[in-house]
Design a protein around this motif. Sequence first.
Motif, mmCIF file in Angstrom:
data_model
loop_
_atom_site.group_PDB
_atom_site.id
_atom_site.type_symbol
_atom_site.label_atom_id
_atom_site.label_comp_id
_atom_site.label_asym_id
_atom_site.label_seq_id
_atom_site.Cartn_x
_atom_site.Cartn_y
_atom_site.Cartn_z
ATOM 1 N N GLY A 198 -21.168 35.962 -23.138
ATOM 2 C CA GLY A 198 -22.442 35.916 -22.444
ATOM 3 C C GLY A 198 -23.396 34.886 -22.994
ATOM 4 N N THR A 199 -23.073 34.309 -24.148
ATOM 5 C CA THR A 199 -23.991 33.340 -24.759
ATOM 6 C C THR A 199 -23.720 31.911 -24.311
ATOM 7 O OG1 THR A 199 -22.568 33.044 -26.710
ATOM 8 C CG2 THR A 199 -24.230 34.807 -26.795
ATOM 9 N N ARG A 200 -22.544 31.685 -23.701
ATOM 10 C CA ARG A 200 -22.210 30.307 -23.303
ATOM 11 C C ARG A 200 -21.972 30.200 -21.807
ATOM 12 N NH1 ARG A 200 -16.118 29.366 -25.796
ATOM 13 N NH2 ARG A 200 -15.072 31.111 -24.771
ATOM 14 N N ASP A 201 -22.494 31.157 -21.056
ATOM 15 C CA ASP A 201 -22.299 31.159 -19.605
ATOM 16 C C ASP A 201 -23.080 30.042 -18.934
ATOM 17 O OD1 ASP A 201 -20.762 33.384 -19.940
ATOM 18 O OD2 ASP A 201 -22.228 34.805 -19.139
ATOM 19 N N GLU A 202 -22.510 29.505 -17.867
ATOM 20 C CA GLU A 202 -23.229 28.574 -17.013
ATOM 21 C C GLU A 202 -23.967 29.367 -15.939
ATOM 22 O OE1 GLU A 202 -20.805 25.509 -15.362
ATOM 23 O OE2 GLU A 202 -19.596 25.303 -17.172
ATOM 24 N N ILE A 203 -25.137 28.901 -15.562
ATOM 25 C CA ILE A 203 -25.856 29.503 -14.444
ATOM 26 C C ILE A 203 -25.270 28.917 -13.171
ATOM 27 C CG2 ILE A 203 -28.086 29.912 -13.365
ATOM 28 C CD1 ILE A 203 -27.692 31.184 -16.124
ATOM 29 N N LEU A 204 -24.653 29.770 -12.344
ATOM 30 C CA LEU A 204 -23.897 29.307 -11.195
ATOM 31 C C LEU A 204 -24.693 29.475 -9.913
ATOM 32 C CD1 LEU A 204 -20.549 31.020 -12.224
ATOM 33 C CD2 LEU A 204 -21.245 28.675 -12.677
ATOM 34 N N ASP A 205 -24.380 28.627 -8.929
ATOM 35 C CA ASP A 205 -25.028 28.722 -7.619
ATOM 36 C C ASP A 205 -24.564 29.953 -6.857
ATOM 37 O OD1 ASP A 205 -26.354 26.346 -8.102
ATOM 38 O OD2 ASP A 205 -24.770 25.129 -7.194
ATOM 39 N N SER A 206 -23.327 30.390 -7.127
ATOM 40 C CA SER A 206 -22.749 31.538 -6.435
ATOM 41 C C SER A 206 -22.242 32.524 -7.471
ATOM 42 C CB SER A 206 -21.586 31.086 -5.534
ATOM 43 O OG SER A 206 -20.842 32.193 -5.071
ATOM 44 N N ASP A 207 -22.333 33.818 -7.141
ATOM 45 C CA ASP A 207 -21.838 34.830 -8.080
ATOM 46 C C ASP A 207 -20.320 34.908 -8.079
ATOM 47 O OD1 ASP A 207 -21.256 36.113 -5.702
ATOM 48 O OD2 ASP A 207 -22.709 37.726 -5.972
ATOM 49 N N GLY A 208 -19.647 34.242 -7.106
ATOM 50 C CA GLY A 208 -18.193 34.175 -7.079
ATOM 51 C C GLY A 208 -17.505 35.388 -6.506
ATOM 52 N N GLY A 209 -18.273 36.392 -6.073
ATOM 53 C CA GLY A 209 -17.661 37.588 -5.508
ATOM 54 C C GLY A 209 -17.997 38.831 -6.320
ATOM 55 N N SER A 210 -17.718 39.977 -5.743
ATOM 56 C CA SER A 210 -18.138 41.251 -6.330
ATOM 57 C C SER A 210 -17.340 41.649 -7.565
ATOM 58 C CB SER A 210 -18.019 42.356 -5.281
ATOM 59 O OG SER A 210 -16.663 42.508 -4.866
#
Length: 325
Positions: A267-279
């Motif tokens: 969780g510390t190196r996550d990219e902020i994405l335009d889409s959540d990619g699905g449920s």
Amino acid sequence: MPSSESFDFYRKVEDNFVVNGPNGTHMFIVYAFAGPSVRAISKSPENRRLRADLAKKIAAQASSALQRIHHAGFIHGDFTTSNFLFRLTDDVHKWSDDEVYFQLESPETDAVQMLNGQPIGPQVPSEVTEAIDPFIFFENDLLQESIVVVDFGQSYAASEPPKDYKPRTMINYMSPEARFEGRVGPESDVWTLGCAIFEIRAGFPLFDPFFPSDAVILTKIVGTLGRLPDPWWNVFKNRHLFEEDGRPKTNGIAVTPSIRELLQSIGTRDEILDSDGGSMFEQTETRIDGTEVDLLVDLLEKMLRYRPEDRIGVDEVVNHSWFKV
């Protein structure tokens, strides 16, 4: 956790046929259509990972599947996330050809050409087809929250191990006894399952195969788990990077994070994405709480002990408290 008696973890053979062609005679085996592998997630450049509850569910299914394999008297030999495929929703199996192309897009193809400019022979296909983007299935919610285990090409009966057996699993999943002695058994399956459980929960491999050489992978393993036992330590080519007690030399290599530190980094190196990619995916920047970290470290350290006789068995794995948190 799902009962191993009530869940069908394996794809059944639906048909088989023989083709005689320019490259010889080959038998083809037909299975039901399945979705992308669990490994496809960790190969994503966007650092996605499954929802916490779903990761535990998939890890539990994989553990139960291995338990059934072992209880049946077999060794899988290649129990990695590459061989855990997501099931497709029932609607996908009812698609017409037109619906397949609409949902998955038309395939990208390219003509095959010889480097020397000569015409291709009958033994070469006229064109190649790009693989389907696995994230289409996730983004469009075309997958069930369950898996099937595939690829039993390295499997054998535990009572009759092949005399000429050669381990062929991915090097970042290979157990020490497979790597140094060329032997596998139920304990080796537990080692690979431990690597798989970490990857399922974390969204990235425990021993990153970015530089896929045996020496580099083994150096990462020693950096994470500590000194190899004798006589394996004496044939470890990069032991000069470590002190005799297994601690990395300060001027040798960067200290490899422990399992605990790797889990705490999620969780510390996550990219902020335009889409959540699905449920099926976890929200970015979601951390693992301390209680779960403690339990998962306890489970993985018991599964990833160097000496196979020191590892817990799969029955202890499926009953571990981490699955119940």
